[in-house]
Each structure stands twice: as C-alpha cells, then as structure tokens.
Write a protein that holds these residues in place. Sequence first.
Motif, mmCIF file in Angstrom:
data_model
loop_
_atom_site.group_PDB
_atom_site.id
_atom_site.type_symbol
_atom_site.label_atom_id
_atom_site.label_comp_id
_atom_site.label_asym_id
_atom_site.label_seq_id
_atom_site.Cartn_x
_atom_site.Cartn_y
_atom_site.Cartn_z
ATOM 1 N N GLY A 523 5.946 -56.225 64.038
ATOM 2 C CA GLY A 523 6.842 -55.244 63.427
ATOM 3 C C GLY A 523 7.864 -55.903 62.516
ATOM 4 O O GLY A 523 8.179 -55.384 61.441
ATOM 5 N N GLN A 524 8.385 -57.063 62.939
ATOM 6 C CA GLN A 524 9.373 -57.770 62.115
ATOM 7 C C GLN A 524 8.739 -58.298 60.834
ATOM 8 O O GLN A 524 9.339 -58.247 59.758
ATOM 9 N N LEU A 525 7.503 -58.819 60.917
ATOM 10 C CA LEU A 525 6.830 -59.313 59.717
ATOM 11 C C LEU A 525 6.580 -58.189 58.723
ATOM 12 O O LEU A 525 6.752 -58.360 57.508
ATOM 13 N N LEU A 526 6.159 -57.011 59.231
ATOM 14 C CA LEU A 526 5.930 -55.865 58.343
ATOM 15 C C LEU A 526 7.240 -55.388 57.727
ATOM 16 O O LEU A 526 7.315 -55.077 56.533
ATOM 17 N N GLU A 527 8.293 -55.329 58.539
ATOM 18 C CA GLU A 527 9.594 -54.886 58.027
ATOM 19 C C GLU A 527 10.080 -55.809 56.921
ATOM 20 O O GLU A 527 10.594 -55.355 55.880
ATOM 21 N N ASN A 528 9.908 -57.138 57.120
ATOM 22 C CA ASN A 528 10.325 -58.085 56.097
ATOM 23 C C ASN A 528 9.505 -57.933 54.822
ATOM 24 O O ASN A 528 10.023 -58.061 53.712
ATOM 25 N N ALA A 529 8.202 -57.659 54.972
ATOM 26 C CA ALA A 529 7.354 -57.488 53.795
ATOM 27 C C ALA A 529 7.844 -56.339 52.933
ATOM 28 O O ALA A 529 7.884 -56.442 51.697
ATOM 29 N N PHE A 530 8.207 -55.204 53.574
ATOM 30 C CA PHE A 530 8.753 -54.068 52.812
ATOM 31 C C PHE A 530 10.134 -54.398 52.262
ATOM 32 O O PHE A 530 10.446 -54.110 51.106
ATOM 33 N N LYS A 531 10.952 -55.021 53.125
ATOM 34 C CA LYS A 531 12.357 -55.260 52.766
ATOM 35 C C LYS A 531 12.487 -56.167 51.545
ATOM 36 O O LYS A 531 13.321 -55.934 50.658
ATOM 37 N N TYR A 532 11.641 -57.207 51.486
ATOM 38 C CA TYR A 532 11.786 -58.194 50.423
ATOM 39 C C TYR A 532 10.828 -57.966 49.258
ATOM 40 O O TYR A 532 10.585 -58.884 48.467
ATOM 41 N N SER A 533 10.268 -56.742 49.168
ATOM 42 C CA SER A 533 9.522 -56.352 47.957
ATOM 43 C C SER A 533 10.088 -55.025 47.463
ATOM 44 O O SER A 533 9.436 -53.979 47.547
ATOM 45 N N PRO A 534 11.339 -55.040 46.997
ATOM 46 C CA PRO A 534 12.023 -53.807 46.617
ATOM 47 C C PRO A 534 11.373 -53.101 45.427
ATOM 48 O O PRO A 534 11.563 -51.892 45.251
ATOM 49 N N ASP A 535 10.615 -53.825 44.643
ATOM 50 C CA ASP A 535 9.976 -53.206 43.487
ATOM 51 C C ASP A 535 8.588 -52.665 43.827
ATOM 52 O O ASP A 535 7.823 -52.289 42.937
ATOM 53 N N GLY A 536 8.269 -52.682 45.116
ATOM 54 C CA GLY A 536 6.987 -52.138 45.539
ATOM 55 C C GLY A 536 5.894 -53.172 45.512
ATOM 56 O O GLY A 536 6.127 -54.385 45.481
ATOM 57 N N GLY A 537 4.627 -52.658 45.537
ATOM 58 C CA GLY A 537 3.496 -53.562 45.523
ATOM 59 C C GLY A 537 2.668 -53.401 46.783
ATOM 60 O O GLY A 537 2.930 -52.567 47.649
ATOM 61 N N LEU A 538 1.664 -54.225 46.854
ATOM 62 C CA LEU A 538 0.701 -54.150 47.943
ATOM 63 C C LEU A 538 1.180 -54.971 49.144
ATOM 64 O O LEU A 538 1.592 -56.116 48.992
ATOM 65 N N ILE A 539 1.108 -54.344 50.331
ATOM 66 C CA ILE A 539 1.325 -55.055 51.590
ATOM 67 C C ILE A 539 -0.046 -55.151 52.245
ATOM 68 O O ILE A 539 -0.664 -54.139 52.569
ATOM 69 N N ARG A 540 -0.564 -56.391 52.406
ATOM 70 C CA ARG A 540 -1.898 -56.557 52.957
ATOM 71 C C ARG A 540 -1.805 -57.282 54.297
ATOM 72 O O ARG A 540 -1.144 -58.304 54.417
ATOM 73 N N VAL A 541 -2.499 -56.726 55.325
ATOM 74 C CA VAL A 541 -2.585 -57.346 56.645
ATOM 75 C C VAL A 541 -4.044 -57.693 56.880
ATOM 76 O O VAL A 541 -4.911 -56.814 56.811
ATOM 77 N N GLU A 542 -4.300 -58.982 57.143
ATOM 78 C CA GLU A 542 -5.663 -59.434 57.387
ATOM 79 C C GLU A 542 -5.698 -60.305 58.636
ATOM 80 O O GLU A 542 -4.693 -60.928 59.017
ATOM 81 N N ALA A 543 -6.890 -60.382 59.273
ATOM 82 C CA ALA A 543 -7.082 -61.245 60.438
ATOM 83 C C ALA A 543 -8.491 -61.795 60.420
ATOM 84 O O ALA A 543 -9.423 -61.132 59.966
ATOM 85 N N TRP A 544 -8.673 -63.021 60.918
ATOM 86 C CA TRP A 544 -9.990 -63.628 60.993
ATOM 87 C C TRP A 544 -9.961 -64.747 62.045
ATOM 88 O O TRP A 544 -8.889 -65.192 62.486
ATOM 89 N N VAL A 545 -11.146 -65.184 62.405
ATOM 90 C CA VAL A 545 -11.274 -66.281 63.379
ATOM 91 C C VAL A 545 -11.288 -67.597 62.618
ATOM 92 O O VAL A 545 -11.983 -67.748 61.612
#
Length: 631
Positions: A523-545
């Motif tokens: 939740g904190q990582l997602l909040e920071n992603a929104f917080k520090y991209s005030p001009d918008g843009g893509l927030i991408r979450v990925e996972a892999w082994v």
Amino acid sequence: MGYDGAGSDGGIGHVAVAGAPHAIVAGAPNAIVALDRDETVLTWNPAAERLFGWSSGEMLGRRAPVVPEELVAEHNAVLERVRTGGQVSLRTKRFHRDGSLFDVRVDTSALRSETGDLLGYVSVYHLAQDDETADDRTSRRAQLVRRLADVVADINAERELPAVLDRIAASLTELTGADAGGFVRIEGDRLRLVARHKLPESLHGSTADLRTSLVGKLLRGGRTVLLETGDQGRLDELIWSQLPGLHTIALGLAAMGGRPYGALYALFAKRKVGHLELELLELLAGHAGIAVGNAMAYQEAERQRAHERAVFDASADGIAVLDGLGRVVQWNPAATELTGFHAAEVIGWPPPFQLPEPGDKLTLQLPSGTWLDVLCAEIVETGEIVVDFRDITRSKELEEAKDLFLATTSHELRTPITVVRGFASTLDARWDSMTDAERRSAVHTIAERARSLSQLMDHLLLGSRAGAGELTLRIEGFDLGELVRAATLGLPVLPELHRIEVNVPEDLPLVSGDAFATDILLGQLLENAFKYSPDGGLIRVEAWVNGDQVVLVVDDEGVGIAQASREHVFERFVQGDSGDRRRFGGVGLGLYIVRSLARAQGGEVSAHPRPTGGTRMRLALSIADTPGPLT
C-alpha cells in the motif's frame, strides 16, 4: 688484639696495635693506616700525615678521602681479598690533600682479633719505586681495563635482554680468566640461571633458594663482591654442581635502579683468583646492571611503541601528530579514510582542515561533504600536537532530519486538525441552518481528515517500532499475487491523469512472509507511486519468479529519485535530496517502514531509475518451502 702485617718493602710484621708503644708506629718510615670494618680511620701515623697531607686529628674517626673514584672498585676488591685470607700488595694512585694524585705502593692485610674475627684492615703506604713486578701488574690491569671498556661497549650494543645476558656471561670468563660463568636473576625468594658460558645447556633456567645461596650471603653482608673457596663455604649449589674441580666462586652483584637484580658467578676450577679479577668482576657487575636496565627499558619502549602503533592504526578516529611547526608527522589509516588524503600527501604539510585551539573542539565540513569533530591536545614536553577527528556526518544528518521531522510532523498534523476543528465548529454553530447535504459533506470531510490523522499516527508508531527493532511478524507461505490484485482493485477512484496496469501471473508461487505486513508495504509503495507522479502517467505493478525469489516491482512516471538519495530515502525522516520531492509533504517514514517490513520477512526492497523517467521500487521475497506457517 693484633693484625697480620704487610710483608715486604718496609712493611711491619705482627704488631699488637692496642698495646704497642706509640713510638713504634710514630717512628715507622712508611705511612700506616688502620681502618675498622666500616673503613673508618683508627690509626694515622706521622708518616701518613707527611704522605697524604692530612693530620691525624683530621682523619681519626672518619673515612679517608684518598681513593680516587675510578679506583674504588679496585679498593673494594683488595679489601674483599684480604678478608678471605692473605695479603695484597699493589701499585696504585692516591690523593694528596692538595688534590694531586701520586703513585704509591700499598700493602694491605686484615686486622683480626685473637679469635680470628675480622676487625678491620691495615695498609702500609710508601712512594712507588722501580718495581718490575708492580709495573707488570699495573700494565696488565690497564690492558684488562681497556678490554673491559670494549666489552662493555659490545654489551651495550645489544638490545634484546637474552643477548645482553649471554654476552655478559661470556665476557665474565674472558676478563677474569674464569673457567665458566653465569648470570642468575633474583626472582622473589628464588634464583634462576638465565645465562651461562662453558656450562651445560641443561642448567639453563635451573633455580636455587636465594636465602641459602651465595647471593643471599652476599646480600646479607651488604657488599658488592664475594669470594668463596672450598674451605670457606658451600660450592655445591645446584646451579654449579656440574663443574668438575670447582674450588673458588667469585660473585659480583648487579643492581638495577638501586635494587639487586641478579649476580655474576665466576667459577674457577684450575686458575687462582687475585684482587685484579675481583676488581674486574665488580666493575663488570656494575656495567651489567646498567646494560640489563637499558635492555629492559628498550624492550619496554618497543612494547609500548608497538601497543601505541596498534592503537594508532586500529583507531576508528582519524589521528594526526603535528610537529612544533604544525606539519603532519604521523597520519593513521582512519585519517586517510575520513579525508581521502593519503599519508604521503599530507606528511610534511599542515593538515587539510582547520584546527581548534588545544583543548577545544571544532565542528567543520570538508569539501567532500563529510562533517568532522576535531579535537587537539598539546604534548608540552615535545611541543607536538595530537589531532583527533571523527566522522559525524551521519549524526549531523540525523540531527538535521530530526529537526525537519519535527517541523514536518507539526505541519502534517496541523492541516487535518485545523480542517476537523473548522468543520466541527461549523456543525456546532450552524447545524440547524445547514441542509442535509451540507451536513453530510462536513461529516465526510471530518472523517477523511480523521483517517489521514490515523494513518499518520500508524506510520509514526510503525517507524518507532521498526527503529527499536520491535517488529514482530508471522512468517508463513501466502499468495502474493492475490494480495496484489486485492490491493489494486481496492484503490480509491483514480485521478483522471493516472492509469494502472497489473501483470501478475496466475501461477505465481507462494512466498515466505507476513501477509498483513506485506499489504502495508504494498500500500505504501502504491501511495508513493501516485504521490510522486503529480502529472499523471502509468502506474505498473508486475511480478515474476527470479531463482528462489519472487520479484514485485511498482513503476511510476513521476519525478524520480536523485542517484545520491536512492539509499537515503529508506532512512527515517528522509524524503530524498531532490527539491521536487520535499514539496509533496509527509514525515519521511513511509519507505523506512517499507524496508523495515521487507527485511523483517527476509526480503529486500530497493529503488531504481527508469530509462523513460520515474522510479521503479523493487521488492524481493523468498519462495515458500511449504504453504503452511514456517515459524
């Protein structure tokens, strides 16, 4: 009582001193001087007055000041020799009252009671004549004394104590003609053989009782030399029992700092011993004490220097020593590490930073950005200055961060509290005049601000617990993919400028960790992603082994993190050195909590730049061995 008189050249025979007519002593052509055991003058005849220049009234009851200082050892050796029997005749020098030295022949014998007890000494003096025997003896003595000077120089050239002691033992036989020699050290109530020459190696380190030894006898007698022959004392001490034919032992006491340290043993199995050998033994013993003291002082100085060098080199503080002109003469490894200047660059020059006055402390910053606390102390005896300096950059940064934290926290708390208080006051004062929609809007605003306050307090509490190492997690296998999907689906309505993509495989393996802690972290990582991209843009979450780990990344297209701050942002009360980031508010605990939670689960989180701008936050957790709880 009587004394055994001197023999030739005008000497007197067996004379009853106490009852002899005064005219016999007074009329003797040679100077007659009788001394008690403490060398106090008992008799000083007219010939002695003429020879030496002092009257009997001036000499009786005191020590005669006629023996030159350089011949005191010779004088003591003569008295020791006659004490053990026989007489000594030698050519030597004595002082006249006017301070001049003159050559004399002196015949000395013991003054004994009728029962044979030693009462003192009698010496008969006369001016030296052409005496080939005396000349030969004097020549031999001069030669040996010169050799003694060379031997002493050789001994003092040694620095290690064992080598000094071995050299003394060898010199002992060389100078005195002894058949063997050794050096014993006094260790409490024991003696220990620490050096030997022409004695079996097996004797090295052997011990004997001090009290019953010849050294003990020497100490009790208050003398510096001792002569023992087969019919006068025990010669079968443990230390010397392996020298066949031993008939005489000569001892010389070696003192160090005014206290007995040990003794030199000269052992005679073939040769006879004369007063010259005793004199050389006493002189060598005196020099041995000095040489031993020098060797011990050298070893202690070496040990102390080695200790100081080890402390100097191992110190975490930078240490520099400056000479009287303020130039660096010593520069330890920590000084190089703290300043970036190697010893070769600073030795011979002033230190590369300002110094406080001796006794004061100065805090300064180097051009590299490192903060130092610098202290100085003066060594008064040498005029040198010792400079101690330590790196306080981290504490300086923490101090500044804490100040910033207090200011930021005050601001972060004041805003929602002001809003809550304002809307609560409005509701209280205008409840009846407000519409239902207005009341609901005011209550909603109060609830939102209260949630912000609660979240802020949660962050402060988590940060405090993480800093104290008090985070307690339940480590078990859980589905990270399900957690990510739930977290992203539960996001509030996105601003129009943002969009989010989630790319998590359905077959992602379970990870080892705490699901609740990871939910907070994500939740904190997602909040920071929104917080520090005030001009918008893509927030991408990925996972892999990735090997034995599952890697989760959250990418944004925001303001990014300066390279120098990519580790600092994970510290408490830090938001990054970029001025663009500080304007987004917050107390600087979010990423500190994120890393603390990740590491508490055995994972790791890090920040990386994105080629097209923005930041990638990377979380790695271990794949679970089993789906159930692990601990």
